[in-house]
Design an enzyme around this catalytic site. Structure first.
Site, mmCIF file in Angstrom:
data_model
loop_
_atom_site.group_PDB
_atom_site.id
_atom_site.type_symbol
_atom_site.label_atom_id
_atom_site.label_comp_id
_atom_site.label_asym_id
_atom_site.label_seq_id
_atom_site.Cartn_x
_atom_site.Cartn_y
_atom_site.Cartn_z
ATOM 1 N N ASP A 8 4.498 0.481 12.097
ATOM 2 C CA ASP A 8 3.439 -0.113 11.411
ATOM 3 C C ASP A 8 3.528 -1.644 12.240
ATOM 4 O O ASP A 8 2.423 -2.450 11.707
ATOM 5 C CB ASP A 8 3.399 0.017 10.012
ATOM 6 C CG ASP A 8 3.175 1.507 9.555
ATOM 7 O OD1 ASP A 8 2.591 2.302 10.305
ATOM 8 O OD2 ASP A 8 3.052 1.755 8.395
ATOM 9 N N CYS B 222 -5.438 13.010 13.153
ATOM 10 C CA CYS B 222 -6.145 11.742 12.917
ATOM 11 C C CYS B 222 -5.756 10.871 14.020
ATOM 12 O O CYS B 222 -5.289 11.103 15.150
ATOM 13 C CB CYS B 222 -5.158 11.038 11.667
ATOM 14 S SG CYS B 222 -3.457 10.558 12.120
ATOM 15 N N ARG C 189 0.095 14.578 13.529
ATOM 16 C CA ARG C 189 0.800 14.442 12.070
ATOM 17 C C ARG C 189 0.784 15.728 11.408
ATOM 18 O O ARG C 189 -0.075 15.711 10.324
ATOM 19 C CB ARG C 189 0.144 13.403 11.502
ATOM 20 C CG ARG C 189 0.107 11.967 12.334
ATOM 21 C CD ARG C 189 -0.502 10.894 11.548
ATOM 22 N NE ARG C 189 0.121 10.281 10.364
ATOM 23 C CZ ARG C 189 -0.089 9.193 9.609
ATOM 24 N NH1 ARG C 189 -1.210 8.373 10.033
ATOM 25 N NH2 ARG C 189 0.710 8.485 8.586
ATOM 26 N N LYS D 281 0.723 -1.429 0.079
ATOM 27 C CA LYS D 281 0.064 0.129 -0.018
ATOM 28 C C LYS D 281 0.869 1.263 -0.089
ATOM 29 O O LYS D 281 0.777 2.125 -0.675
ATOM 30 C CB LYS D 281 -0.762 -0.245 1.327
ATOM 31 C CG LYS D 281 -1.543 1.375 1.336
ATOM 32 C CD LYS D 281 -2.606 1.387 2.744
ATOM 33 C CE LYS D 281 -1.783 1.849 4.065
ATOM 34 N NZ LYS D 281 -1.424 3.203 4.141
ATOM 35 N N ASN D 282 1.912 1.286 0.982
ATOM 36 C CA ASN D 282 2.555 2.478 1.210
ATOM 37 C C ASN D 282 3.657 2.606 -0.018
ATOM 38 O O ASN D 282 4.209 4.049 -0.180
ATOM 39 C CB ASN D 282 3.389 2.438 2.464
ATOM 40 C CG ASN D 282 2.470 2.642 3.563
ATOM 41 O OD1 ASN D 282 1.400 2.926 3.568
ATOM 42 N ND2 ASN D 282 3.082 2.828 4.801
ATOM 43 N N ARG E 197 -8.952 -0.280 4.698
ATOM 44 C CA ARG E 197 -8.292 0.840 3.770
ATOM 45 C C ARG E 197 -6.746 0.406 3.377
ATOM 46 O O ARG E 197 -6.228 0.631 2.598
ATOM 47 C CB ARG E 197 -7.733 1.970 4.986
ATOM 48 C CG ARG E 197 -9.003 3.081 5.074
ATOM 49 C CD ARG E 197 -8.602 4.305 5.875
ATOM 50 N NE ARG E 197 -7.022 4.355 5.621
ATOM 51 C CZ ARG E 197 -5.878 4.739 6.292
ATOM 52 N NH1 ARG E 197 -6.278 4.999 7.664
ATOM 53 N NH2 ARG E 197 -4.781 5.057 5.897
HETATM 54 C C1 UD1 Z 1 4.292 6.940 6.592
HETATM 55 C C2 UD1 Z 1 3.310 5.642 6.316
HETATM 56 C C3 UD1 Z 1 2.880 5.228 7.521
HETATM 57 C C4 UD1 Z 1 4.080 5.103 8.596
HETATM 58 C C5 UD1 Z 1 4.886 6.234 8.804
HETATM 59 C C6 UD1 Z 1 5.935 5.892 9.704
HETATM 60 C C7 UD1 Z 1 2.361 6.027 4.167
HETATM 61 C C8 UD1 Z 1 1.425 6.268 3.180
HETATM 62 N N1 UD1 Z 1 2.373 6.031 5.322
HETATM 63 O O1 UD1 Z 1 3.293 7.942 7.077
HETATM 64 O O2 UD1 Z 1 2.161 3.930 7.263
HETATM 65 O O3 UD1 Z 1 3.639 4.611 9.933
HETATM 66 O O4 UD1 Z 1 5.359 6.603 7.589
HETATM 67 O O5 UD1 Z 1 6.825 5.068 9.224
HETATM 68 O O6 UD1 Z 1 3.513 5.809 3.591
HETATM 69 N N2 UD1 Z 1 6.106 14.616 10.969
HETATM 70 C C9 UD1 Z 1 6.293 15.956 11.177
HETATM 71 N N3 UD1 Z 1 5.941 16.853 10.215
HETATM 72 C C10 UD1 Z 1 5.940 16.739 8.807
HETATM 73 C C11 UD1 Z 1 5.795 15.309 8.590
HETATM 74 C C12 UD1 Z 1 5.950 14.012 9.710
HETATM 75 O O7 UD1 Z 1 6.366 16.237 12.493
HETATM 76 O O8 UD1 Z 1 5.876 17.541 7.904
HETATM 77 C C13 UD1 Z 1 6.282 13.825 12.009
HETATM 78 C C14 UD1 Z 1 4.986 12.914 12.007
HETATM 79 O O9 UD1 Z 1 3.960 13.658 12.923
HETATM 80 C C15 UD1 Z 1 5.710 11.553 12.882
HETATM 81 C C16 UD1 Z 1 6.978 11.622 12.078
HETATM 82 O O10 UD1 Z 1 7.378 12.927 11.664
HETATM 83 O O11 UD1 Z 1 5.896 11.974 14.117
HETATM 84 C C17 UD1 Z 1 7.226 10.638 10.775
HETATM 85 O O12 UD1 Z 1 6.116 10.765 9.988
HETATM 86 P P1 UD1 Z 1 6.090 10.408 8.597
HETATM 87 O O13 UD1 Z 1 7.265 9.462 8.291
HETATM 88 O O14 UD1 Z 1 5.858 11.569 7.695
HETATM 89 O O15 UD1 Z 1 4.902 9.449 8.477
HETATM 90 P P2 UD1 Z 1 3.696 9.434 7.167
HETATM 91 O O16 UD1 Z 1 4.655 9.516 6.052
HETATM 92 O O17 UD1 Z 1 2.422 10.364 7.202
#
Ligand code: UD1
Length: 422
Positions: free
Chosen positions: A309, A116, A121, A22-23, A401
């Site tokens: 995850d 969420c 996030r 999925k990711n 999902r």
């Molecule tokens: C992706 C994965 C999700 C997985 C996560 C961590 C997808 C679609 N989803 O989510 O399944 O659990 O990586 O491996 O690939 N953060 C910030 N600012 C930002 C972006 C992130 O502070 O602009 C923080 C988030 O709140 C979190 C951390 O960084 O604490 C990591 O998040 P991130 O790797 O961005 O998660 P996703 O990419 O949303």
């Protein structure tokens, strides 16, 4: 709303074909916005987030044809630049259209994802990166409005971007944008997740110039245009991990087929530590559980460390293992929603800040529980498989999902899981 009814304590074992990731599929489907030419994708999993992505691409005017797990996508008539709230609120990864739209068309408007179930996030890393590349960003009325039409040839300008935190979709968004930017972009503290690499490899096939995939420094030399390609989506390592844990806790033997075992190192290491017999052969991993496992401590962190995850699924396992374990969640602030539900099934868990302390119990009991997020739902399915009696899981749209045909796959190897439509 559908529910799952799981009849616990059945013998489980057999072979499971692991689906496409999925990711990886989400960003790769969205990356097709970067070229007007046809992109053919195979091994795309059939799950709700993919249907949402298809809808999102359609809203933008992208032509998406699909037959089973095969997709042909062409963004030659894209004429809308807005990702609306209705879609973004159901799938945060919609934010990924920002980079490709901005890079190819010089404009994008994407609803802010908002909070969420697993925490606030934010998307500040994405936004700071685009600003560093010269984009003008305006946030108002719940939307991110991004423009690069003031720049020479409307092209984003290369930059060296240091990301404060390792962000998977942040890295993906900026990497996609950089493929069409003017100059050489360096992404420091980049995510090393295999799904980021899969996206990068697909972009390279489209003609992008990317070095350092799989490392924490990704260097992208911007090109003027990208072209058609064919790409097979990598396997879903979280789905595979979920089935390996199923073998572990039921004492069964499950072979996950179609995987690249090297990408599951951290998960296999922890299973081995717990006493699970793991065998790797080519593209297969076989896990054989035991009646009683040893509880294992876990700290989640970015790849190649233990994935957040898989935290909930391992917690279900620790609940019925010998000893006391500590599980520390370092990625998301509110990712222990499954704890209360596992307690309803007889688990003994305390939470202190971002650490869950789990004391192993002899057995879990079937109960009515509620799915709260995607991976939490998977942990409840696992708990239901070993619980005494019947477990009913409500709100399984979370599960739909992100897992392709989960209950069918489990039923094929001996489980009894029924879907009940309300
Ligand atoms: C992706 C994965 C999700 C997985 C996560 C961590 C997808 C679609 N989803 O989510 O399944 O659990 O990586 O491996 O690939 N953060 C910030 N600012 C930002 C972006 C992130 O502070 O602009 C923080 C988030 O709140 C979190 C951390 O960084 O604490 C990591 O998040 P991130 O790797 O961005 O998660 P996703 O990419 O949303």
């Amino acid at each position: 709303m559908d529910k799952l009814v799981i009849h616990g304590q059945r013998e489980i074992g057999g072979e499971v074909q692991i689906s496409g990731s999925k990711n990886a599929a989400l960003p790769i489907l969205i990356s097709t916005i970067l070229t007007p030419e046809k992109v053919e994708l195979t091994n795309v999993p059939m799950l709700q987030d993919i249907f949402t992505t298809k809808k999102l691409l359609n809203v933008l005017g992208v032509n998406v044809k699909s037959e089973g797990n095969n997709f042909v996508v062409q963004a030659n008539k894209l004429n809308q630049f807005d990702a609306p709230y209705e879609l973004v609120k159901t799938m945060r990864a919609s934010i990924l259209v920002l980079g490709p739209l901005l890079a190819r068309f010089g404009q994008a408007r994407v609803s802010l994802p908002g909070g969420c179930a697993i925490g606030s996030r934010p998307v500040d890393i994405h936004i700071k990166g685009f600003e560093a590349m010269g984009a003008k960003i305006n946030i108002s009325h719940g939307y991110i409005d991004a423009k690069s039409d003031h720049l020479p040839n409307k092209r984003l300008q290369a930059a060296t971007i240091f990301m404060d935190q390792v962000s998977v979709t942040g890295t993906e968004n900026l990497m996609m944008a950089a493929t069409l930017a003017e100059g050489v972009t360096t992404l420091e503290n980049a995510a090393r997740e295999p799904e980021v690499v899969d996206l990068g490899e697909c972009l390279v096939k489209m003609g992008a110039k990317i070095d350092g995939l799989g490392s924490n420094r990704i260097v992208v030399r911007g090109v003027k245009e990208l072209s058609e390609t064919h790409h097979q989506i990598m396997f879903d390592r979280i789905e595979a991990g979920t089935f390996l844990v199923a073998a572990a806790i039921t004492g069964g033997e499950i072979t996950c087929q179609g995987v690249d075992p090297g990408k599951l190192d951290a998960v296999m290491r922890k299973l081995t530590e717990a006493g699970v017999d793991i065998k790797v052969k080519g593209n297969e991993i076989c896990a054989k559980g035991q009646r009683r496992l040893k509880a294992v401590n876990i700290i989640t962190a970015p790849y190649p460390a233990f994935p957040t995850d898989m935290q909930a699924q391992f917690m279900a396992m620790n609940c019925v293992s010998d000893g006391v374990s500590e599980m520390t969640e370092t990625i998301f602030e509110n990712r222990f929603m499954h704890v209360q539900e596992l307690i309803r099934m007889g688990a003994d868990i305390d939470i202190k800040h971002n650490t869950a302390i789990i004391r192993g119990v002899k057995k879990l009991e079937g109960a009515n529980v509620m799915a709260t997020d995607l991976r939490a739902s998977a942990s409840l399915v696992l708990a239901g498989l070993i619980a005494e009696g019947k477990t009913t899981i409500d709100r399984i749209y979370h599960l739909d999902r992100g897992y392709e045909a989960l209950e069918e796959k489990f039923n094929k190897i001996g489980a009894k899981i029924e879907r009940v439509s309300a």
